[in-house]
Design a protein around this motif. Structure first.
Motif, PDB file in Angstrom:
ATOM      1  N   GLU B  34       0.862  -1.318  -0.007  1.00  0.00           N
ATOM      2  CA  GLU B  34      -0.009  -0.075  -0.011  1.00  0.00           C
ATOM      3  C   GLU B  34       0.756   1.213  -0.117  1.00  0.00           C
ATOM      4  O   GLU B  34       0.256   2.348  -0.518  1.00  0.00           O
ATOM      5  N   ASN B  35       2.136   0.982   0.471  1.00  0.00           N
ATOM      6  CA  ASN B  35       2.899   2.180   0.553  1.00  0.00           C
ATOM      7  C   ASN B  35       3.988   2.269  -0.464  1.00  0.00           C
ATOM      8  O   ASN B  35       4.880   1.494  -0.551  1.00  0.00           O
ATOM      9  N   PRO B  36       3.794   3.397  -1.351  1.00  0.00           N
ATOM     10  CA  PRO B  36       4.717   3.478  -2.466  1.00  0.00           C
ATOM     11  C   PRO B  36       6.140   3.455  -2.136  1.00  0.00           C
ATOM     12  O   PRO B  36       6.760   2.875  -2.818  1.00  0.00           O
ATOM     13  N   GLY B  37       6.380   4.017  -0.890  1.00  0.00           N
ATOM     14  CA  GLY B  37       7.811   3.888  -0.474  1.00  0.00           C
ATOM     15  C   GLY B  37       8.373   2.603  -0.271  1.00  0.00           C
ATOM     16  O   GLY B  37       9.534   2.220  -0.452  1.00  0.00           O
ATOM     17  N   GLU B  38       7.532   1.483  -0.266  1.00  0.00           N
ATOM     18  CA  GLU B  38       8.023   0.135   0.074  1.00  0.00           C
ATOM     19  C   GLU B  38       8.040  -0.658  -1.003  1.00  0.00           C
ATOM     20  O   GLU B  38       8.449  -1.824  -1.188  1.00  0.00           O
ATOM     21  N   ARG B  39       7.678  -0.028  -2.364  1.00  0.00           N
ATOM     22  CA  ARG B  39       7.538  -0.908  -3.470  1.00  0.00           C
ATOM     23  C   ARG B  39       9.114  -0.712  -4.262  1.00  0.00           C
ATOM     24  O   ARG B  39       9.841   0.201  -3.930  1.00  0.00           O
ATOM     25  N   GLU B  40       9.064  -1.618  -5.205  1.00  0.00           N
ATOM     26  CA  GLU B  40      10.325  -1.616  -6.194  1.00  0.00           C
ATOM     27  C   GLU B  40       9.832  -0.445  -7.302  1.00  0.00           C
ATOM     28  O   GLU B  40       8.903  -0.143  -7.446  1.00  0.00           O
ATOM     29  N   SER B  41      11.100  -0.001  -7.933  1.00  0.00           N
ATOM     30  CA  SER B  41      10.855   1.125  -8.868  1.00  0.00           C
ATOM     31  C   SER B  41      10.493   0.149 -10.248  1.00  0.00           C
ATOM     32  O   SER B  41      10.265  -1.070 -10.331  1.00  0.00           O
ATOM     33  N   LEU B  42      10.032   0.957 -11.295  1.00  0.00           N
ATOM     34  CA  LEU B  42       9.338   0.321 -12.289  1.00  0.00           C
ATOM     35  C   LEU B  42      10.319  -0.748 -13.209  1.00  0.00           C
ATOM     36  O   LEU B  42       9.956  -1.827 -13.214  1.00  0.00           O
ATOM     37  N   ILE B  43      11.729  -0.639 -13.206  1.00  0.00           N
ATOM     38  CA  ILE B  43      12.569  -1.767 -13.961  1.00  0.00           C
ATOM     39  C   ILE B  43      12.736  -2.771 -13.021  1.00  0.00           C
ATOM     40  O   ILE B  43      12.711  -3.690 -13.467  1.00  0.00           O
ATOM     41  N   ALA B  44      12.887  -2.495 -11.719  1.00  0.00           N
ATOM     42  CA  ALA B  44      13.202  -3.445 -10.664  1.00  0.00           C
ATOM     43  C   ALA B  44      11.773  -4.606 -10.856  1.00  0.00           C
ATOM     44  O   ALA B  44      12.022  -5.682 -10.692  1.00  0.00           O
ATOM     45  N   THR B  45      10.632  -3.873 -10.871  1.00  0.00           N
ATOM     46  CA  THR B  45       9.295  -4.621 -10.850  1.00  0.00           C
ATOM     47  C   THR B  45       9.220  -5.297 -12.002  1.00  0.00           C
ATOM     48  O   THR B  45       8.905  -6.680 -12.090  1.00  0.00           O
ATOM     49  N   LEU B  46       9.545  -4.863 -13.310  1.00  0.00           N
ATOM     50  CA  LEU B  46       9.397  -5.535 -14.498  1.00  0.00           C
ATOM     51  C   LEU B  46      10.428  -6.667 -14.496  1.00  0.00           C
ATOM     52  O   LEU B  46       9.973  -7.714 -15.117  1.00  0.00           O
ATOM     53  N   ASP B  47      11.406  -6.493 -13.905  1.00  0.00           N
ATOM     54  CA  ASP B  47      12.526  -7.690 -13.883  1.00  0.00           C
ATOM     55  C   ASP B  47      11.736  -9.068 -13.170  1.00  0.00           C
ATOM     56  O   ASP B  47      12.238 -10.133 -13.345  1.00  0.00           O
ATOM     57  N   GLY B  48      10.842  -8.547 -12.386  1.00  0.00           N
ATOM     58  CA  GLY B  48      10.140  -9.958 -11.638  1.00  0.00           C
ATOM     59  C   GLY B  48       9.030 -10.347 -12.025  1.00  0.00           C
ATOM     60  O   GLY B  48       8.235 -11.205 -11.477  1.00  0.00           O
ATOM     61  N   VAL B  49       8.741  -9.924 -13.502  1.00  0.00           N
ATOM     62  CA  VAL B  49       7.459 -10.056 -13.838  1.00  0.00           C
ATOM     63  C   VAL B  49       7.452 -11.219 -15.160  1.00  0.00           C
ATOM     64  O   VAL B  49       8.154 -10.875 -16.130  1.00  0.00           O
ATOM     65  N   ARG B  50       7.200 -12.411 -15.055  1.00  0.00           N
ATOM     66  CA  ARG B  50       7.376 -13.436 -15.875  1.00  0.00           C
ATOM     67  C   ARG B  50       6.908 -13.102 -17.326  1.00  0.00           C
ATOM     68  O   ARG B  50       7.806 -13.251 -18.254  1.00  0.00           O
ATOM     69  N   GLU B  51       5.818 -12.490 -17.572  1.00  0.00           N
ATOM     70  CA  GLU B  51       5.241 -12.348 -18.936  1.00  0.00           C
ATOM     71  C   GLU B  51       5.955 -11.113 -19.548  1.00  0.00           C
ATOM     72  O   GLU B  51       5.301 -10.839 -20.545  1.00  0.00           O
ATOM     73  N   LEU B  52       6.385 -10.315 -18.812  1.00  0.00           N
ATOM     74  CA  LEU B  52       6.818  -8.924 -19.657  1.00  0.00           C
ATOM     75  C   LEU B  52       8.445  -8.915 -19.585  1.00  0.00           C
ATOM     76  O   LEU B  52       9.069  -7.882 -19.681  1.00  0.00           O
ATOM     77  N   SER B  53       9.127 -10.114 -19.670  1.00  0.00           N
ATOM     78  CA  SER B  53      10.547 -10.271 -19.689  1.00  0.00           C
ATOM     79  C   SER B  53      11.433  -9.555 -21.054  1.00  0.00           C
ATOM     80  O   SER B  53      12.231  -9.124 -21.066  1.00  0.00           O
ATOM     81  N   THR B  54      10.581  -9.872 -22.144  1.00  0.00           N
ATOM     82  CA  THR B  54      10.898  -9.290 -23.478  1.00  0.00           C
ATOM     83  C   THR B  54      11.067  -7.587 -23.353  1.00  0.00           C
ATOM     84  O   THR B  54      12.106  -7.256 -23.720  1.00  0.00           O
TER      85      THR B  54
END
Lengths: 356, 186
Positions: B34-54
């Motif tokens: 819920e807290n944006p400060g505890e989330r990962e950045s855009l790039i770091a988040t993308l790195d962790g998503v299976r179907e968005l790796s390309t």
């Protein structure tokens, strides 16, 4: 060859300029305006030699009394021809130096040490001629009164274009483009053109939708004339404008205002702007270190209507409590600022910095 | 070094890669703080998503990591790996080499908008604008959003890209998965 002859002519005109000054006109600056029109400056100097009182009698003599003037003109013409011949012999050596200067390979100091002052003028003149107006830096943004970046309209045909020859292509016999390079660019462009619907890069921007443009090796090239030679070039984001490359010497090296540096991440680098992109640049080495930010390039002017494309509330998380849409105002984020907008008139009421 | 250790080391990058992309977009979206400060950045988040790796790999190839890891907010419309299968192999190869990088960046810019547009913001704007809402991107273009049944389309007609699933909120923006690349405007 034609280009070399013209260069030779412009060099000769330059060398005439001091003589013109000695003859009392005090104005013989050759083509020192740097606009690449060598003949214009040179011709102006010749005319002043012919008409100066110290050289040929009173200005405005009647018909029949102009023989001294004609004689002086003839002598001057002969002198100029001799100078042109000398310049022609010299030009082949000098043009290599000029190439080195144009290509920015750091050899200019060597040239200055090895040659006398007049020779440096010669080299500079050749550079201006070969490369058009490349000596003039190109500014890509202005600043509004409150210090925000104000973007040059990218849809202008000449946005970001640098007139003249791109690095490595200067002063070839057929202009800027050696035959091999011409074939390479044409081939690559043709290949890309066949790959719709994933349009080749140049088709993606309205300003490139013109057969005069080609793309290769990180530059867009504008070609023209009957020989289809390069007339201008544009360093592309991700090509010439990419980490590890030097900031183009033809683009002004002004750092953007400190606010943008701070907002987009800061650090030791300067941030510079080109093509709706903020680049981190090492101020010592002038090397691009990163793409630090992507901008819309939309201009928001207080008192003017908000640009289109801002139907949605898009304020960053940390500012949503402070700037939330209500009946009096809308808030929209763009390129590091939040803008307060009148919901009825859609006029921008205020530009708000986010680092306070 | 024993063969067993060598094999274990050789398999490490693969395991790391799998580990880096072990969540689906839906799982990521559901588990966001819920807290944006505890989330990962855009790039770091993308790195962790299976179907968005390309797309994640392309954003790195484009040199956009710093921009998308920084404090400035962006909303990304990211084609899924499945969407990239519709792109011919030659084009993908060209986009992924250095010569094609300007073209790649130009293409990716169409998928990036300034600021944070949550799902609530998006739906509210579409409803408030009478069915179609516009969002400026960083390619000097405009993305037009409209509802098509229960789904949201970007663009119109056969070329429209559809938003897939729930968006993922990150520390510096939002990621929407889409089912095809956004074609630059003619």
């Amino acid at each position: 060859m034609r280009k070399i002859m013209l260069i030779a002519a412009s060099l000769a005109m330059l060398s005439v300029a001091p003589a013109a000054a000695q003859n009392g006109n005090g104005n013989g600056k050759g083509n020192g305006n740097g606009n690449g029109k060598g003949n214009a400056g040179g011709n102006a100097a010749i005319g002043k030699i012919d008409l100066s009182p110290g050289n040929s009698g009173k200005r405005g003599d009647q018909k029949g009394k102009n023989k001294p003037i004609e004689k002086a003109a003839k002598q001057n013409a002969q002198q100029i021809e001799r100078q042109i011949d000398r310049a022609r012999k010299d030009i082949r050596g000098n043009i290599d130096d000029a190439r080195q200067v144009v290509q920015g390979n750091g050899n200019r100091d060597r040239i200055e040490r090895n040659r006398n002052g007049n020779r440096i003028d010669v080299v500079d003149t050749a550079r201006r001629f070969v490369a058009g107006d490349r000596t003039a830096e190109r500014r890509l943004f202005d600043l509004s009164q409150d210090g925000r970046l104000r973007f040059r309209p990218q849809r202008d045909d000449d946005y970001g274009l640098i007139t003249g020859c791109p690095p490595g292509l200067a002063a070839k016999n057929n202009g800027c483009l050696p035959p091999g390079q011409a074939k390479k660019i044409a081939r690559y462009d043709r290949q890309l053109s066949q790959r719709r619907p994933y349009y080749h890069y140049l088709g993606w921007s309205p300003r490139y939708r013109n057969d005069d443009y080609a793309y290769s090796d990180g530059y867009a090239y504008r070609t023209g004339g009957s020989n289809n030679l390069i007339t201008a070039f544009l360093p592309l984001v991700g090509g010439a404008l990419f980490q590890g490359n030097s900031w183009p010497q033809q683009y002004a090296a002004d750092a953007v205002p400190d606010y943008y540096n701070s907002y987009y991440g800061g650090g030791a680098d300067n941030y510079r702007y080109a093509d709706n992109t903020l680049f981190g640049v090492n101020p010592q080495s002038n090397t691009i270190t990163s793409i630090a930010g992507l901008l819309t390039g939309n201009d928001f002017t207080v008192g003017q209507r908000i640009p289109s494309g801002y139907d949605m509330y898009n304020v960053p998380y940390g500012y949503r409590d402070q700037y939330r849409d209500d009946a009096q105002s809308l808030y929209r984020y763009s390129d590091g600022y939040v803008y307060q907008v009148d919901p009825t008139t859609r006029l921008v009421q205020a530009a708000i910095q986010l680092l306070t | 070094m024993t063969i067993g250790k060598f094999a274990a080391l050789m398999s490490l990058p693969v395991l790391l890669a799998l580990g880096a992309c072990d969540d689906s977009a839906a799982e990521k979206a559901a588990n966001v703080s819920e807290n944006p400060g505890e989330r990962e950045s855009l790039i770091a988040t993308l790195d962790g998503v299976r179907e968005l790796s390309t797309a994640a790999a392309m954003l790195k190839q484009a040199g956009l990591e710093k921009a998308l890891n920084g404090p400035a907010p962006y909303t990304l419309f990211v084609p899924t790996d499945e969407a990239f299968k519709a792109v011919d192999a030659d084009t993908l190869a060209r986009l992924n080499n250095d010569e094609g990088r300007p073209e790649l960046i130009a293409l990716l810019r169409y998928h990036i908008a300034p600021g944070v547009v949550t799902q609530e913001d998006l739906m509210s704007a579409i409803d408030g604008a009478g069915g179609t809402a516009e969002l400026a991107n960083v390619a000097q273009g405009m993305l037009a959003f409209s509802k098509q049944g229960e789904r949201v389309a970007i663009g119109s007609g056969d070329q429209a890209a559809m938003i897939v699933g729930a968006p993922i909120e990150t520390s510096n923006g939002v990621i929407y998965s889409i089912d095809r690349l956004i074609a630059p405007q003619e």
